[in-house]
Design a protein around this motif. Structure first.
Motif, PDB file in Angstrom:
ATOM      1  N   ASP A  36       0.783  -1.231   0.000  1.00  0.00           N
ATOM      2  CA  ASP A  36       0.000   0.000   0.000  1.00  0.00           C
ATOM      3  C   ASP A  36       0.821   1.291   0.000  1.00  0.00           C
ATOM      4  O   ASP A  36       0.253   2.373  -0.144  1.00  0.00           O
ATOM      5  CB  ASP A  36      -0.966   0.034   1.199  1.00  0.00           C
ATOM      6  N   ASN A  37       2.151   1.184   0.203  1.00  0.00           N
ATOM      7  CA  ASN A  37       2.906   2.438   0.297  1.00  0.00           C
ATOM      8  C   ASN A  37       4.275   2.378  -0.352  1.00  0.00           C
ATOM      9  O   ASN A  37       5.013   3.353  -0.319  1.00  0.00           O
ATOM     10  CB  ASN A  37       3.057   2.857   1.763  1.00  0.00           C
ATOM     11  N   HIS A  38       4.627   1.262  -0.924  1.00  0.00           N
ATOM     12  CA  HIS A  38       5.955   1.104  -1.514  1.00  0.00           C
ATOM     13  C   HIS A  38       5.815   1.032  -3.035  1.00  0.00           C
ATOM     14  O   HIS A  38       5.488  -0.007  -3.605  1.00  0.00           O
ATOM     15  CB  HIS A  38       6.634  -0.155  -0.985  1.00  0.00           C
ATOM     16  N   SER A  88      10.820   1.523   3.186  1.00  0.00           N
ATOM     17  CA  SER A  88       9.548   1.993   2.644  1.00  0.00           C
ATOM     18  C   SER A  88       8.557   2.349   3.736  1.00  0.00           C
ATOM     19  O   SER A  88       7.535   2.968   3.473  1.00  0.00           O
ATOM     20  CB  SER A  88       8.945   0.926   1.735  1.00  0.00           C
ATOM     21  N   GLN A  91       8.032   7.166   6.956  1.00  0.00           N
ATOM     22  CA  GLN A  91       7.089   8.139   6.425  1.00  0.00           C
ATOM     23  C   GLN A  91       7.742   9.505   6.356  1.00  0.00           C
ATOM     24  O   GLN A  91       8.418   9.940   7.281  1.00  0.00           O
ATOM     25  CB  GLN A  91       5.844   8.185   7.300  1.00  0.00           C
ATOM     26  N   TYR A 100       4.092  11.425   2.338  1.00  0.00           N
ATOM     27  CA  TYR A 100       4.390  10.613   1.166  1.00  0.00           C
ATOM     28  C   TYR A 100       5.435   9.572   1.539  1.00  0.00           C
ATOM     29  O   TYR A 100       6.005   9.591   2.626  1.00  0.00           O
ATOM     30  CB  TYR A 100       4.899  11.474   0.010  1.00  0.00           C
ATOM     31  N   PHE A 101       5.699   8.666   0.625  1.00  0.00           N
ATOM     32  CA  PHE A 101       6.713   7.643   0.815  1.00  0.00           C
ATOM     33  C   PHE A 101       7.651   7.653  -0.383  1.00  0.00           C
ATOM     34  O   PHE A 101       7.217   7.832  -1.515  1.00  0.00           O
ATOM     35  CB  PHE A 101       6.067   6.258   0.964  1.00  0.00           C
TER      36      PHE A 101
END
Length: 242
Positions: A36-38, A88, A91, A100-101
């Motif tokens: 979900d964030n990488h 990753s 934050q 953002y990442f």
């Protein structure tokens, strides 16, 4: 008319292999988000022999884990994610307060730089950056495949050790480096044989700090002849006579 048909038939026969390409390739360029964030950007280039099923299958087994190109891409993704840590999950915040990442990047290339019925040489190179790391990392390896024995040849099957003193002198001459990260310069990380000579390669961090990049030493065929094994001489002869 019968003569014309015969000429056309001969032309089709001489075109060989039912029009199959000598080298087949596929270039993948895409982004993908994991956990979900990488966000990872992939740039992958793959090659295989297209006009010999025997050689193609050997390369597929030895280089691509017996997978077709599309499935091998999934293997590349899995390996890449397996080796990254928690970067990753760090934050970050933009100046306007939004979060953002960082994203990661992977480039891999498999290029067939020589092939005949006995040997195939594949140059593998990659560059990757894991989000949050200080800098990216790159490396190159040459895979020399022995078709008859269906194997990737080890370094010691191709060339015998070259004295460290000789290698240090050559590296100092070409790069101005006389201080190394390890005492033993031999062995290199990889070896390539082409029409101009024998290339010895040390990737970054192997014998020198990152700032120097990779170290390449090119020996002429004449200079390298006394160090090559019988198999190495066989490869050198094939490459230079192509």
């Amino acid at each position: 008319m019968k003569k014309l048909f015969l000429i056309i038939s001969v032309i089709l026969l001489l075109s060989g292999c039912d029009g199959k390409e000598e080298i087949i390739q596929k270039h993948y360029q895409y982004d993908k988000v994991f956990t979900d964030n990488h966000r990872v950007e992939f740039d992958i280039y793959l090659e295989n022999i297209g006009n010999s099923r025997k050689i193609s299958n050997i390369i597929k087994k030895l280089i691509y884990d017996n997978k077709n190109f599309d499935n091998y891409i999934l293997e590349i993704e899995r390996r890449f994610l397996q080796h990254y840590d928690d970067y990753s999950l760090v934050q970050m915040t933009n100046p306007d307060g939004t979060e953002y990442f960082y994203s990661s990047y992977l480039n891999e290339n498999y290029n067939i730089i020589y092939h005949d019925n006995s040997f195939v040489i594949i140059e593998y190179s990659d560059y990757y950056y894991y989000t949050g790391a200080a800098h990216g990392y790159f490396e190159t390896f040459f895979h020399i495949i022995d078709i008859k024995n269906k194997k990737i040849l080890e370094l010691n099957e191709i060339i015998n050790p070259i004295p460290d003193a000789v290698l240090k002198e050559l590296i100092n001459y070409y790069y101005g480096i006389d201080d190394f990260l390890r005492d033993n310069i031999w062995p290199p990380d990889s070896i390539n044989i082409d029409q101009t000579g024998i290339e010895l390669l040390w990737n970054i961090y192997s014998i020198t700090p990152y700032v120097f990049g990779s170290v390449h030493i090119e020996l002429t065929h004449e200079d390298a002849a006394s160090f090559l094994t019988d198999k190495g001489k066989e490869i050198a002869k094939a490459v230079t006579q192509q």
